[in-house]
Motif scaffolding. Structure first.
Motif, PDB file in Angstrom:
ATOM      1  N   PRO A 307      -1.428 -49.683  32.790  1.00  0.00           N
ATOM      2  CA  PRO A 307      -0.668 -48.527  33.298  1.00  0.00           C
ATOM      3  C   PRO A 307       0.838 -48.752  33.338  1.00  0.00           C
ATOM      4  O   PRO A 307       1.608 -47.795  33.295  1.00  0.00           O
ATOM      5  CB  PRO A 307      -1.233 -48.322  34.709  1.00  0.00           C
ATOM      6  N   GLN A 308       1.260 -50.006  33.434  1.00  0.00           N
ATOM      7  CA  GLN A 308       2.699 -50.304  33.454  1.00  0.00           C
ATOM      8  C   GLN A 308       3.197 -50.802  32.104  1.00  0.00           C
ATOM      9  O   GLN A 308       4.279 -51.374  32.006  1.00  0.00           O
ATOM     10  CB  GLN A 308       2.995 -51.346  34.540  1.00  0.00           C
ATOM     11  N   GLY A 309       2.391 -50.588  31.085  1.00  0.00           N
ATOM     12  CA  GLY A 309       2.747 -51.079  29.760  1.00  0.00           C
ATOM     13  C   GLY A 309       2.365 -52.546  29.612  1.00  0.00           C
ATOM     14  O   GLY A 309       2.020 -53.216  30.583  1.00  0.00           O
ATOM     15  N   ILE A 310       2.420 -53.030  28.400  1.00  0.00           N
ATOM     16  CA  ILE A 310       2.009 -54.410  28.134  1.00  0.00           C
ATOM     17  C   ILE A 310       2.904 -55.412  28.852  1.00  0.00           C
ATOM     18  O   ILE A 310       2.420 -56.296  29.569  1.00  0.00           O
ATOM     19  CB  ILE A 310       2.013 -54.670  26.610  1.00  0.00           C
ATOM     20  N   VAL A 311       4.219 -55.261  28.698  1.00  0.00           N
ATOM     21  CA  VAL A 311       5.155 -56.196  29.330  1.00  0.00           C
ATOM     22  C   VAL A 311       5.090 -56.085  30.847  1.00  0.00           C
ATOM     23  O   VAL A 311       5.049 -57.098  31.561  1.00  0.00           O
ATOM     24  CB  VAL A 311       6.600 -55.938  28.836  1.00  0.00           C
ATOM     25  N   GLY A 312       5.034 -54.853  31.362  1.00  0.00           N
ATOM     26  CA  GLY A 312       4.957 -54.640  32.811  1.00  0.00           C
ATOM     27  C   GLY A 312       3.690 -55.221  33.406  1.00  0.00           C
ATOM     28  O   GLY A 312       3.714 -55.827  34.487  1.00  0.00           O
ATOM     29  N   SER A 313       2.563 -55.056  32.707  1.00  0.00           N
ATOM     30  CA  SER A 313       1.275 -55.574  33.201  1.00  0.00           C
ATOM     31  C   SER A 313       1.258 -57.099  33.212  1.00  0.00           C
ATOM     32  O   SER A 313       0.743 -57.719  34.150  1.00  0.00           O
ATOM     33  CB  SER A 313       0.127 -55.047  32.333  1.00  0.00           C
ATOM     34  N   ILE A 314       1.832 -57.718  32.169  1.00  0.00           N
ATOM     35  CA  ILE A 314       1.905 -59.183  32.113  1.00  0.00           C
ATOM     36  C   ILE A 314       2.785 -59.717  33.240  1.00  0.00           C
ATOM     37  O   ILE A 314       2.440 -60.697  33.913  1.00  0.00           O
ATOM     38  CB  ILE A 314       2.438 -59.651  30.734  1.00  0.00           C
ATOM     39  N   THR A 315       3.922 -59.056  33.466  1.00  0.00           N
ATOM     40  CA  THR A 315       4.831 -59.462  34.562  1.00  0.00           C
ATOM     41  C   THR A 315       4.146 -59.340  35.911  1.00  0.00           C
ATOM     42  O   THR A 315       4.259 -60.237  36.764  1.00  0.00           O
ATOM     43  CB  THR A 315       6.104 -58.584  34.542  1.00  0.00           C
ATOM     44  N   LEU A 316       3.428 -58.225  36.122  1.00  0.00           N
ATOM     45  CA  LEU A 316       2.712 -58.000  37.380  1.00  0.00           C
ATOM     46  C   LEU A 316       1.630 -59.051  37.600  1.00  0.00           C
ATOM     47  O   LEU A 316       1.461 -59.553  38.713  1.00  0.00           O
ATOM     48  CB  LEU A 316       2.089 -56.606  37.374  1.00  0.00           C
ATOM     49  N   LEU A 317       0.907 -59.409  36.539  1.00  0.00           N
ATOM     50  CA  LEU A 317      -0.145 -60.422  36.621  1.00  0.00           C
ATOM     51  C   LEU A 317       0.443 -61.783  37.003  1.00  0.00           C
ATOM     52  O   LEU A 317      -0.124 -62.501  37.840  1.00  0.00           O
ATOM     53  CB  LEU A 317      -0.871 -60.508  35.274  1.00  0.00           C
ATOM     54  N   LYS A 318       1.579 -62.114  36.401  1.00  0.00           N
ATOM     55  CA  LYS A 318       2.248 -63.388  36.727  1.00  0.00           C
ATOM     56  C   LYS A 318       2.703 -63.417  38.175  1.00  0.00           C
ATOM     57  O   LYS A 318       2.576 -64.438  38.862  1.00  0.00           O
ATOM     58  CB  LYS A 318       3.446 -63.599  35.798  1.00  0.00           C
ATOM     59  N   GLU A 319       3.230 -62.294  38.656  1.00  0.00           N
ATOM     60  CA  GLU A 319       3.691 -62.219  40.049  1.00  0.00           C
ATOM     61  C   GLU A 319       2.530 -62.358  41.025  1.00  0.00           C
ATOM     62  O   GLU A 319       2.648 -63.013  42.057  1.00  0.00           O
ATOM     63  CB  GLU A 319       4.425 -60.888  40.282  1.00  0.00           C
ATOM     64  N   LYS A 320       1.384 -61.740  40.690  1.00  0.00           N
ATOM     65  CA  LYS A 320       0.200 -61.857  41.550  1.00  0.00           C
ATOM     66  C   LYS A 320      -0.288 -63.297  41.620  1.00  0.00           C
ATOM     67  O   LYS A 320      -0.655 -63.790  42.687  1.00  0.00           O
ATOM     68  CB  LYS A 320      -0.917 -60.954  41.007  1.00  0.00           C
ATOM     69  N   LYS A 321      -0.289 -63.968  40.472  1.00  0.00           N
ATOM     70  CA  LYS A 321      -0.706 -65.378  40.440  1.00  0.00           C
ATOM     71  C   LYS A 321       0.235 -66.246  41.258  1.00  0.00           C
ATOM     72  O   LYS A 321      -0.185 -67.166  41.967  1.00  0.00           O
ATOM     73  CB  LYS A 321      -0.746 -65.876  38.994  1.00  0.00           C
ATOM     74  N   LYS A 322       1.535 -65.936  41.157  1.00  0.00           N
ATOM     75  CA  LYS A 322       2.541 -66.699  41.903  1.00  0.00           C
ATOM     76  C   LYS A 322       2.360 -66.507  43.409  1.00  0.00           C
ATOM     77  O   LYS A 322       2.436 -67.465  44.187  1.00  0.00           O
ATOM     78  CB  LYS A 322       3.942 -66.258  41.472  1.00  0.00           C
ATOM     79  N   VAL A 323       2.121 -65.250  43.833  1.00  0.00           N
ATOM     80  CA  VAL A 323       1.903 -64.938  45.249  1.00  0.00           C
ATOM     81  C   VAL A 323       0.642 -65.639  45.754  1.00  0.00           C
ATOM     82  O   VAL A 323       0.624 -66.211  46.858  1.00  0.00           O
ATOM     83  CB  VAL A 323       1.805 -63.405  45.467  1.00  0.00           C
TER      84      VAL A 323
END
Length: 336
Positions: A307-323
């Protein structure tokens, strides 16, 4: 936090440079005319998608009339080269004229329409783009109507490898110029307008002026993409003003990731490859002749799962893993 963000930006820039270097070397190590043409189209539409991302991704403006700037650039280059000798000087002059006309039109259109909000602005830009389409269809003495016309280009543009490299260099330059633009104080204000227009206005910024600047920058780059597109085909007709062109930019931006620039480049690659691949499958089975239906299904799936595009989804996934990692580490400290 700023250092972390800067480090991420530097990594993206380095990756983009590395891939661009690989693409620069590509035509010298692998000769395939069809691939060169496909990549050239990707570079051109990447410029167009990045120009649209300035409006949608960084200023929060939805435009359905972006094709008019693309068409202005395409027709400026084509008419110049039809009327004059196919000389390099005339090519540069034609591109500059297209950029100047697009800047003037985007400035006037911006002043007229950007006072409107959300879908009202989008509908009015669609109407204005329709006027340019009708003008191109009716002014046959200049545009030759729906039939269009062919024109000659300088020798350097006839060679597919040379033109491929020119488009690649243009895309790289546009990418880094826009990176600098969005990280400038002006770019920060545009992002602030997207996040909260009323608050930005209450801080004393003249929101309309900044929106018009974004519109002009976007229009100039769309015109450049249109000129390169016409030069790549050595032909132009009224299709450059159609809604399909704007929708392509919209799809590329959304699929790649809104407000990322690199997402616009990735989105253009995906859309053009998908178009090429699905069109080619028509030889395998008759159902693929209706490739636009399959293309729509692919787009729906992309929006559903990214839903946030490919780059946005990858960034969101990385942030979730970091949190999650930070939470686990803090839990361990508390337990210890």
């Amino acid at each position: 936090m700023k250092l972390t963000h800067k480090w991420k930006e530097d990594k993206v820039n380095l990756l983009f440079l590395f891939v661009s270097l690989g693409l620069f070397i590509f035509p010298f190590v692998y000769e395939d005319r069809n691939l060169l043409i496909l990549f050239t189209q990707i570079f051109i539409f990447a410029i167009f998608a990045m120009s649209y991302d300035i409006l949608l991704g960084y200023t929060g403006i939805v435009s359905f009339g972006h094709a008019m700037f693309f068409g202005i650039g395409a027709y400026s280059a084509s008419i110049f080269l039809k009327r004059f000798e196919p000389d390099l000087m005339f090519v540069v002059l034609a591109i500059l004229v297209g950029i100047l006309l697009s800047a003037v039109v985007s400035f006037v259109v911006g002043l007229m329409t950007l006072r409107l909000k959300s879908h009202f602005y989008a509908m009015l830009t669609l109407a204005l783009s329709g006027l340019f389409l009708v003008a191109a269809e009716k002014w046959r003495t200049l545009t030759y109507g729906n039939d269009g016309f062919t024109f000659r280009v300088p020798e350097v543009f006839r060679d597919r490898t040379s033109f491929y490299l020119i488009c690649l260099v243009c895309m790289v330059l546009v990418f880094f110029c826009l990176k600098r633009f969005i990280h400038s104080p002006l770019g920060r204000v545009l992002v602030a307008i997207k996040e909260n227009e009323h608050r930005t206005e209450s801080l004393g910024y003249k929101v309309l002026h900044y929106k018009v600047i974004a519109s002009v920058v976007s229009g100039i780059l769309a015109s450049l993409a249109g000129s390169l597109y016409a030069l790549s085909l050595r032909f132009v007709n009224t299709s450059v003003f159609t809604m399909d062109i704007t929708l392509d930019a919209l799809l590329m931006t959304i699929i790649g990731g809104v407000g990322t620039l690199i997402g616009a480049v990735i989105g253009s690659g995906i859309i053009e490859f998908a178009h090429h691949w699905l069109t080619g499958l028509s030889k395998v089975h008759w159902i693929f002749e209706r490739w636009i239906i399959l293309f729509g299904i692919v787009f729906i799936l992309a929006v559903m799962f990214f839903p946030q595009g490919i780059v946005g989804s990858i960034t969101l996934l990385k942030e979730k893993k970091k949190v999650k990692k930070t939470k686990v580490e803090s839990d361990k400290k508390l337990a210890g």
